[in-house]
Design an enzyme around this catalytic site. Sequence first.
Site, PDB file in Angstrom:
ATOM      1  N   ASP A  27       0.871  -1.170   0.000  1.00  0.00           N
ATOM      2  CA  ASP A  27       0.000   0.000   0.000  1.00  0.00           C
ATOM      3  C   ASP A  27       0.912   1.226   0.000  1.00  0.00           C
ATOM      4  OD1 ASP A  27      -2.193   1.590   0.117  1.00  0.00           O
ATOM      5  OD2 ASP A  27      -2.723   1.128   2.186  1.00  0.00           O
ATOM      6  N   ALA A  84     -11.864   3.422   0.138  1.00  0.00           N
ATOM      7  CA  ALA A  84     -12.611   4.259   1.098  1.00  0.00           C
ATOM      8  C   ALA A  84     -13.971   3.684   1.473  1.00  0.00           C
ATOM      9  CB  ALA A  84     -12.745   5.683   0.585  1.00  0.00           C
ATOM     10  N   CYS A  96      -8.553 -23.107  19.609  1.00  0.00           N
ATOM     11  CA  CYS A  96      -9.790 -23.298  20.372  1.00  0.00           C
ATOM     12  C   CYS A  96      -9.969 -24.728  20.857  1.00  0.00           C
ATOM     13  CB  CYS A  96     -10.984 -22.861  19.534  1.00  0.00           C
ATOM     14  SG  CYS A  96     -10.887 -21.111  19.094  1.00  0.00           S
TER      15      CYS A  96
HETATM   16 ZN   LIG Z   1     -10.635 -20.970  16.872  1.00  0.00          ZN
END
Ligand SMILES: [Zn+2]
Length: 511
Positions: free
Chosen positions: A111, A214, A302
């Site tokens: 960018d 934008a 997780c």
């Molecule tokens: Zn996860």
Amino acid sequence: MYLTENGTLTAVVGNTRSMRECFELRDADAGGRIGELTVPRAETTVETPALLPVINPNLDTISPRRLAEEFGAEILITNSYIIHGTEDVREQALEEGLHELLDFPGAIMTDSGSFQLSEYGDIDVTTEEILEFQHEIGSDIGTPVDIPTPPDVSRERAEDELATTQERLEVAEDVDTGDMLVSAPVQGSTYPDLREEAGSHADATDLDVFPVGAVVPLMNDYRYDDMVDAVAAAKRGLGADAPVHLFGAGHPMMFALGVAMGCDLFDSAAYALYARDDRYLTVRGTRQLAELDYLPCSCPVCTEHSPDDLRALPDRDREEELAAHNLHVTFEEIRRIKQAIRAGNLLELVEQRARAHPAMLDGYRALLDHAAQLEQSDPVSKGSFFYTSHESARRPEVRRHHERVTRLETPDSLFLTEGEPARGDEYDESWRVEPPFGPFPRALSKSYPFTAELPERTDRAALEAAVEGVVRLVEANPETEVTLGHWGWPDGVLEAVPERVEVVDLMGDGD
Ligand SMILES: [Zn+2]
């Protein structure tokens, strides 16, 4: 075909124009597509839709090497303006090159500082300087300094800033950037005609990748409907073969919507920024780690931690674990979207995601306002159409049938009815009427889209769409005598049926 202002002949529809060399389309569903972006400088091909994790060269939460190896990132984005402005990093980038500096084997997009321009109002490089710098440090896709015009500004400001952006794109065309691809941002604030014009202008340059710019303020304010309108307008100008980057869109909740609109590239700073704030991304929205009693995810983070485990980690470790989870969810959603395009059920996925938040539902409803535009790229045949909400009645497949029904040949007298014909013998032919599509010859019953799966308990939107199909058929065939047999459709729905059609309620049909 039409002549543009400078006299070149351009096709109105993108797909009749020669394909852009760096981008090839493989598969489509609604406005979404699977494509291949060839990035010559990285000697690699990136499959789209693709996610570009944002890397801050001064602090990396997850190393670029890990992004490639553990998450399968094929491309990332970093900010050349920050590199340019940080002396030791700049020197190292110039000496070793960006790939060495970041230790990333895939493609690297940079960018330009436009975002800093929108945040702080001023930056100290020109398009020419920053593009040359991006080329020098070995970027694979560079970006000029455009003007990211925010939503809702005056028309005058939007026009002035767009003119500046367009001048910068013309400057960018002339900078010698070798085989680095260069992006051409599409601005125009919340004025659809300016976005469309900006799209046409960008498409006519010899630049390669097209960020819709934008839109971050729209997403921050949950204005997904306005975002859809901005993207739809840009897409109308750009044509089908342009790779489109939805700049700053990093929340997995809205990827399906963005892809269905025709966006191919997304970048995510969200995975790291949210992690820093103890925020946990899901495809149904963002959760605070503090509020979670369970982790609704099967990623390695997780499955190895409970919410309490995560909360107990030192700040730096917790941030890294959360960032890793956020990335897993993000890449998982991109894979799910690609599979949905393959299977032809992307819009069913968009419908599911639209249920996560009322603002997402607004986005989906806005998407359906552009059904005619989506219909242009939607395949003629695909997997079974699932009717899963009253919005399904407005899908491009329904609209397409309503166009097609006007071209079908009709006999002198025609009986239209749901299910099997109860009294078909008195007519030359009996056609089926299936909500939401409307009438079609029985011989087509096993063809797409009439193999659709519909709920037994239909809704008013489906019946109204079916009536719309009847109206189109009747209007296109003024000589045909039409009788509509229905099973207890409400009067309000039948009001739209033209007067010359005989309407029979088969529930009370004793003769
Ligand atoms: Zn996860």
